[in-house]
Write an enzyme that holds these catalytic residues in place. Structure first.
Site, PDB file in Angstrom:
ATOM      1  NE  ARG A  66      -3.853  -2.268   0.681  1.00 39.41           N
ATOM      2  CZ  ARG A  66      -4.924  -2.627   1.395  1.00 39.41           C
ATOM      3  NH1 ARG A  66      -5.406  -1.807   2.291  1.00 39.41           N
ATOM      4  NH2 ARG A  66      -5.500  -3.792   1.184  1.00 39.41           N
ATOM      5  CD  GLU A 122      -3.125   3.008   2.414  1.00 30.88           C
ATOM      6  OE1 GLU A 122      -2.770   2.729   3.575  1.00 30.88           O
ATOM      7  OE2 GLU A 122      -4.078   2.468   1.838  1.00 30.88           O
ATOM      8  NE  ARG A 167      -5.383   3.125  12.626  1.00 25.70           N
ATOM      9  CZ  ARG A 167      -6.335   3.093  11.730  1.00 25.70           C
ATOM     10  NH1 ARG A 167      -6.817   1.952  11.295  1.00 25.70           N
ATOM     11  NH2 ARG A 167      -6.842   4.201  11.247  1.00 25.70           N
ATOM     12  CG  HIS A 168      -2.079   2.753   8.247  1.00 30.97           C
ATOM     13  ND1 HIS A 168      -2.731   3.591   9.102  1.00 30.97           N
ATOM     14  CD2 HIS A 168      -3.022   2.166   7.466  1.00 30.97           C
ATOM     15  CE1 HIS A 168      -4.035   3.524   8.856  1.00 30.97           C
ATOM     16  NE2 HIS A 168      -4.243   2.670   7.870  1.00 30.97           N
ATOM     17  CD  GLU A 174     -10.564  -2.177   8.660  1.00 33.95           C
ATOM     18  OE1 GLU A 174     -10.880  -0.984   8.595  1.00 33.95           O
ATOM     19  OE2 GLU A 174     -10.083  -2.820   7.697  1.00 33.95           O
ATOM     20  CB  SER A 198     -12.264  -5.068   5.071  1.00 36.61           C
ATOM     21  OG  SER A 198     -12.155  -3.962   5.909  1.00 36.61           O
ATOM     22  NE  ARG A 234      -3.940  -1.952  11.008  1.00 32.89           N
ATOM     23  CZ  ARG A 234      -4.830  -1.381  10.203  1.00 32.89           C
ATOM     24  NH1 ARG A 234      -6.090  -1.796  10.206  1.00 32.89           N
ATOM     25  NH2 ARG A 234      -4.481  -0.388   9.421  1.00 32.89           N
TER      26      ARG A 234
END
Ligand code: ATP
Ligand code: MG
Length: 575
Positions: free
Chosen positions: A338, A340, A346-347, A496, A499, A549
């Site tokens: 990712r 991002e 948490r990323h 989370e 998903s 996670r």
């Protein structure tokens, strides 16, 4: 100048160098080019230079004499050393004899007293108590033992040997042989407290340097908090997260660091186990794609010969295309990329995804129920099976307060609420949730976690029926309300970690959904994916879990990087 193999070190004193230079047959110009201190032709070395050189010569002679003396003393000592064959560097060409029981330190607990054993371990601590007595603490992974080195005995242990042991650098790997004995009193400084080893012989397998960038023992506790409100742990010196990650090879040697990574492996094992028990096939998707898919944002571009390629953000399309290819239940464990630029706790820019996809017979809730049972199987497994329990204990004992406190719902019955109910719970608690279809932010998620723990006594719960505006184009709308979807998120301690959804399997519906989000089904990046549904595909759904996670939340770790072997984030690409 470094001395390379076969090359003799230049040992001439400065005055000799000057003499050599004037005698040298090398032409003057070349000698000058080679940077030698050379008097010009016909010129005599200056008085000062001679004086300086003479002084240095004297100094060098003294040093050589001292070295010679030391060497002689050592040789003399070695000649008297009754134990010189019992220690030193391990020579694999002519290995010294070792005990019949060559084992791992971890297997020592079950060994009878007076057994002679050999094992390899790292020096955790070396201490000379007196000329006649020394102690080592040797560590191998989670286990450590005290080693006693006492003068005399049947092996005729010498004082030289005791002194040598006391000088061993911590973290060096040694091979020891000795007798397992009961200590006079319980050993507090080692995990093996009812046995100690009375040393017969010790050889260095690999030597660590005197200075290390971080001390392993200082990494065996949670890193100090980096943000306001983070718990501060008083007492021992503590190494920050950055230094631990920069020196992963050392911080991984701390029992807690090793246990976290091993617990991660346990999660994967339990996930795989559950999947195979339920007739899923382990598939290997590709991690490269010719076009940015799933919306395009947040993908890493890589050079692919003369063209561009992209690292996949999830195996989503491949899982679904495999279902369209006729396979009913598939799963995959692999890297997810990712791009991002989010520097949160948490990323990561690369994490391990645990993904599954399955056909649906009657209702989308088959997928949701399967996911819930899967998670209860994994978490219960971690809590009840001996090995993951041991790992969790090691982490708790290292000072992680939430390790081992995770609560599953009473009776293992998963707690499931809808997105609308989640919003209502938040507003009941006085937390403003905004528009009904707006997303729940991180702070609200955390608050919801607390509300649910209070109300339902569980750290694990699921939220169903997310609004369509919050989910990707391939998510199946809810038959109840077109503004909602058959999709869910799973949470652990208000964070989370998964998903999932039912996916649109009808080609026309999929094309329409894509167009609604401004995407084109004929686009190069989507063509093969959308085609899969043109050719007929069963109703299906699945989910994607983030391994890092799960471990972060299960143990209550402050930062996901602690639950990642070699984390990648916007500021880190090494080690
Ligand atoms: P978030 O909202 O937390 O950024 P997401 O909803 O964008 O996550 P999904 O696409 O749903 O993420 O991915 C499925 C799971 O993968 C997440 O629930 C999470 O466990 C994990 N995950 C997603 N993004 C990251 C990330 N950047 N770093 C680590 N794990 C991630
Ligand atoms: Mg998500």
């Amino acid at each position: 100048m470094p001395v390379t193999e076969g090359q003799k070190p230049d040992t001439a004193t400065p005055i000799e160098q000057i003499e050599q230079a004037s005698r040298s047959s090398m032409p003057l110009a070349e000698r000058q080019k080679s940077n030698e201190t050379v008097p010009l032709e016909g010129e005599k070395p200056s008085k000062n230079a001679l004086k300086k050189a003479a002084k240095e010569k004297e100094k060098a002679e003294k040093a050589a004499k001292r070295e010679q003396q030391e060497r002689e003393e050592k040789e003399k000592a070695a000649a008297n050393d009754t134990a010189s064959h019992l220690y030193g560097h391990l020579n694999y060409e002519a290995p010294p004899p070792f005990a019949e029981k060559f084992l791992d330190l971890g297997d020592l607990e079950g060994i009878e007293e007076n057994s002679r054993v050999t094992f390899e371990a790292r020096v955790g601590n070396a201490r000379v108590q007196s000329a006649k007595l020394g102690f080592l603490v040797l560590r191998d992974g989670f286990d450590s033992i005290q080693v006693v080195i006492a003068e005399g005995g049947p092996q005729k242990i010498s004082r030289q040997m005791i002194k040598w042991c006391g000088g061993l650098n911590t973290e060096s790997i040694v091979r020891v042989t000795g007798l397992v004995q009961a200590p006079k009193e319980e050993v507090k400084s080692a995990t093996i407290s009812h046995h100690e080893l009375h040393l017969d012989s010790i050889y260095v397998v690999a030597e660590a340097p005197e200075q290390l960038p971080v001390q392993v023992k200082d990494c065996n506790q949670p890193p100090p908090g980096e943000e306001e409100g983070d718990a501060v742990i008083e007492g021992l010196p503590n190494v920050g997260l950055k230094a631990r990650l920069d020196n992963k090879v050392l911080s991984l040697r701390a029992p807690a660091g090793e246990a976290i990574i091993k617990l991660e492996s346990e999660v994967t094992r339990l996930f795989n186990e559950y999947m195979f028990q339920h007739k899923f096939t382990d598939i290997q998707p590709s991690y490269l794609a010719g076009a940015a898919t799933e919306g395009g944002a947040g993908v890493f571009e890589v050079k692919y010969f003369e063209e561009k390629a992209f690292l996949t953000q999830s195996p989503q399309f491949f899982k679904q295309m495999t279902i369209a290819g006729g396979m009913k239940r598939v799963f995959s464990v692999g890297p997810v990329f990712r791009a991002e630029n989010s520097n949160t706790r948490r990323h990561l820019t690369e994490f391990t995804g645990l993904d599954f996809e399955m056909t649906i017979r009657h209702h989308y809730h088959e997928v949701l129920s399967f996911g819930e049972s899967l998670m209860i199987y994994i978490i219960r497994g971690l809590q009840t099976q001996e090995y993951p329990k041991k790992l969790t204990n090691i982490i708790r004992e290292a000072g992680y307060p939430e390790a081992g406190t995770f609560q599953l719902p009473p009776g293992d019955k998963a707690v499931r609420i809808t997105f609308a109910e989640a919003k209502a719970l938040l507003s009941e608690a006085g937390i403003e949730g905004g528009e009904p279809h707006s997303d729940i932010d991180t702070a609200q998620e955390k608050a919801l976690g607390k509300i649910i723990l209070e109300k339902y006594k569980t750290d694990f719960y699921t939220v169903d029926e997310f609004p369509r505006s919050l989910r990707p184009f391939y998510t199946h709308p809810s038959p109840k309300d077109p503004a909602l979807t058959n999709s869910y998120d799973f949470f652990m301690r208000g964070q989370e970690f998964m998903s999932g959804a039912q996916r649109i399997h009808n080609y026309n519906d999929l094309c329409e959904s894509m167009r609604l989000k401004g995407l084109s089904p004929e686009d190069e990046g989507f063509k093969h994916y959308t085609e899969a549904f043109k050719w007929g595909c069963s109703p299906h759904g699945g989910g994607g879990l983030g391994l890092n996670r799960i471990v972060q939340s299960f143990l209550g770790l402050n930062n996901i990087r602690e639950a990642t072997l070699f984390p990648r984030d916007p500021g880190r690409l090494a080690p």
